[in-house]
Design an enzyme around this catalytic site. Structure first.
Site, PDB file in Angstrom:
ATOM      1  N   THR A 194      53.474  19.019  52.381  1.00 23.12           N
ATOM      2  CA  THR A 194      54.607  19.514  51.584  1.00 23.12           C
ATOM      3  C   THR A 194      54.280  20.818  50.863  1.00 23.12           C
ATOM      4  O   THR A 194      55.172  21.463  50.318  1.00 23.12           O
ATOM      5  CB  THR A 194      55.007  18.476  50.516  1.00 23.12           C
ATOM      6  N   CYS A 201      50.469  17.955  42.433  1.00 27.97           N
ATOM      7  CA  CYS A 201      51.021  17.067  41.412  1.00 27.97           C
ATOM      8  C   CYS A 201      49.961  16.623  40.409  1.00 27.97           C
ATOM      9  O   CYS A 201      48.761  16.846  40.586  1.00 27.97           O
ATOM     10  CB  CYS A 201      51.599  15.806  42.064  1.00 27.97           C
ATOM     11  N   CYS A 232      51.899  11.264  39.122  1.00 23.37           N
ATOM     12  CA  CYS A 232      53.206  11.593  39.697  1.00 23.37           C
ATOM     13  C   CYS A 232      53.839  10.362  40.365  1.00 23.37           C
ATOM     14  O   CYS A 232      53.200   9.677  41.174  1.00 23.37           O
ATOM     15  CB  CYS A 232      53.061  12.705  40.724  1.00 23.37           C
ATOM     16  N   ARG A 234      56.420   9.366  46.154  1.00 23.59           N
ATOM     17  CA  ARG A 234      55.869   8.495  47.191  1.00 23.59           C
ATOM     18  C   ARG A 234      54.460   8.934  47.569  1.00 23.59           C
ATOM     19  O   ARG A 234      54.173  10.126  47.682  1.00 23.59           O
ATOM     20  CB  ARG A 234      56.775   8.510  48.421  1.00 23.59           C
ATOM     21  N   ARG A 262      52.542  24.763  45.621  1.00 22.74           N
ATOM     22  CA  ARG A 262      53.537  24.937  44.564  1.00 22.74           C
ATOM     23  C   ARG A 262      53.528  23.731  43.633  1.00 22.74           C
ATOM     24  O   ARG A 262      53.241  22.606  44.064  1.00 22.74           O
ATOM     25  CB  ARG A 262      54.944  25.099  45.149  1.00 22.74           C
ATOM     26  N   CYS A 284      54.795  20.633  41.583  1.00 23.21           N
ATOM     27  CA  CYS A 284      55.804  19.594  41.786  1.00 23.21           C
ATOM     28  C   CYS A 284      56.873  19.685  40.686  1.00 23.21           C
ATOM     29  O   CYS A 284      56.552  19.772  39.499  1.00 23.21           O
ATOM     30  CB  CYS A 284      55.134  18.217  41.739  1.00 23.21           C
ATOM     31  N   CYS A 341      56.860  15.917  38.489  1.00 24.19           N
ATOM     32  CA  CYS A 341      55.867  15.601  37.445  1.00 24.19           C
ATOM     33  C   CYS A 341      55.441  16.824  36.647  1.00 24.19           C
ATOM     34  O   CYS A 341      54.737  16.698  35.645  1.00 24.19           O
ATOM     35  CB  CYS A 341      54.642  14.934  38.063  1.00 24.19           C
TER      36      CYS A 341
END
Length: 358
Positions: free
Chosen positions: A38, A42, A46, A49, A71, A73, A76
């Site tokens: 992705t 995080c 967080c 999933r 990048r 999240c 969170c």
């Protein structure tokens, strides 16, 4: 078995993975979890999933994750700092970077990029911990450097550019509220500056109150007028200092009412010079409730610099406006009175009176 990659910070990959699987918030800020599929990183807590382990990379710093192309999240918000201890550490890093800056082009975006946080979050966290904005801290640092150079006899023009102001106009915009006089005047020991003062009797001896046209610049206590006047003349040896027993009546009466317990809070205009650190200490002293005390260590923690206990004590010792800035309310950690510029017995009496009258 696939080995999870980590950055070079000594992280234990297995321990990090278990903390992430358990959504353990106690690890927030200690490391960050980045997901290759992705391109997002995080907090360990967080609620998103759980990704496949082979897609996970651990980083010790958020900045490392960003530099690797991940990048933050949006769920969170790993760039936002919630833990108070982490906020203090974060602001300390920001202060060190600001203090090291020598140019006049440092922006909130620049500082945010260095700290790997958004400008909004940087501004909010910095002001929460320090009580002033990063820009105000930068300006105060430069003014402190400027004053030091002027004291050493350097030219005003050279000093202005040396400490990072792009022009003299940029400096003079800030002078009225932060330096209290023009740079040339300060370098000359207050030459051209007019200070009026008066000395009156009070329960603590002789009380001197000195002021410029902007506000009170001195409040001192002594056994006689000569001792009190000496303190004022040493601060501004070249200033025009004149005794005026009528002009300062209202301010003097306000302070006397405070000493009599009739006015527990002093809110008077001040015209004093100080570094950003000392300003922050003095602001914290003014926040100590009437009749209460704080230890030097507690003040240091309150301003976000828990290791600066000695510097806090030094700021108290060099407070030019006693009573208005209640440095007498700061004591040692063991409850001992510590020092007091105007005599330990005066400090003892002040604290006893406040405790009795609160």
């Amino acid at each position: 078995m696939h080995t999870v990659e980590i950055d070079k910070t000594g992280l234990d990959a297995e321990k990090c993975w278990l903390a992430f699987v358990g959504k353990d918030a106690s690890f927030d800020g200690q490391f960050y979890v980045a997901v290759r599929s992705t391109h997002i990183f995080c907090r360990p807590s967080c609620p998103s999933r759980l990704p496949k382990r082979e897609n996970v990379v651990f980083f010790g710093q958020a900045q490392n994750a960003q530099q690797a192309g991940f990048r933050a999240c949006k769920r969170c918000r790993p760039l936002e700092i919630e833990n108070p201890d982490q906020q203090v550490e974060f602001v300390q890093r920001a202060c060190r970077y600001i203090e090291a800056s020598s140019g006049d082009t440092l922006t909130l975006d620049d500082l945010g990029a260095y700290l790997a946080v958004s400008p909004f979050h940087l501004q909010r966290t910095f002001k929460k911990v320090m009580g002033i904005t990063p820009r105000q801290y930068l300006e105060a640092c430069r003014l402190g450097q400027l004053k030091s150079q002027l004291r050493d006899g350097g030219s005003v023009t050279d000093a202005i550019y040396e400490v990072g102001f792009s022009s003299s106009s940029r400096l003079y915009e800030r002078v009225p509220t932060q330096l209290g006089m023009t740079p040339a005047t300060y370098r000359r020991g207050g030459a051209g500056m007019n200070i009026s003062y008066t000395v009156v009797d009070c329960d603590l001896g002789r009380l001197l109150v000195g002021a410029t046209e902007r506000g009170i610049c001195a409040v001192s206590l002594g056994d006689d007028d000569m001792m009190a006047e000496k303190v004022l003349s040493e601060e501004y040896p070249a200033a025009q200092i004149l005794r005026d027993d009528s002009h300062l009546t209202n301010w003097v009466n306000t302070i006397l009412k405070y000493l009599d317990g009739q006015q527990p809070h002093l809110d008077l205009p001040l015209d004093v010079q100080a570094s950003a650190f000392r300003w922050r200490v003095w602001q914290e002293l003014q926040a100590i409730p009437y009749g209460s005390t704080r230890s030097y260590s507690e003040v240091a923690q309150a301003i976000g610099q828990p290791k600066a206990v000695r510097a806090v004590a030094n700021a108290c010792a060099n407070n030019p406006v006693s009573l208005v800035t209640p440095c007498h309310r700061v004591v040692r950690g063991d409850g001992g009175l510590g020092g007091y510029r105007w005599g330990i017995e005066r400090k003892r009496k002040l604290l006893a009176q406040e405790k009795e009258r609160r």
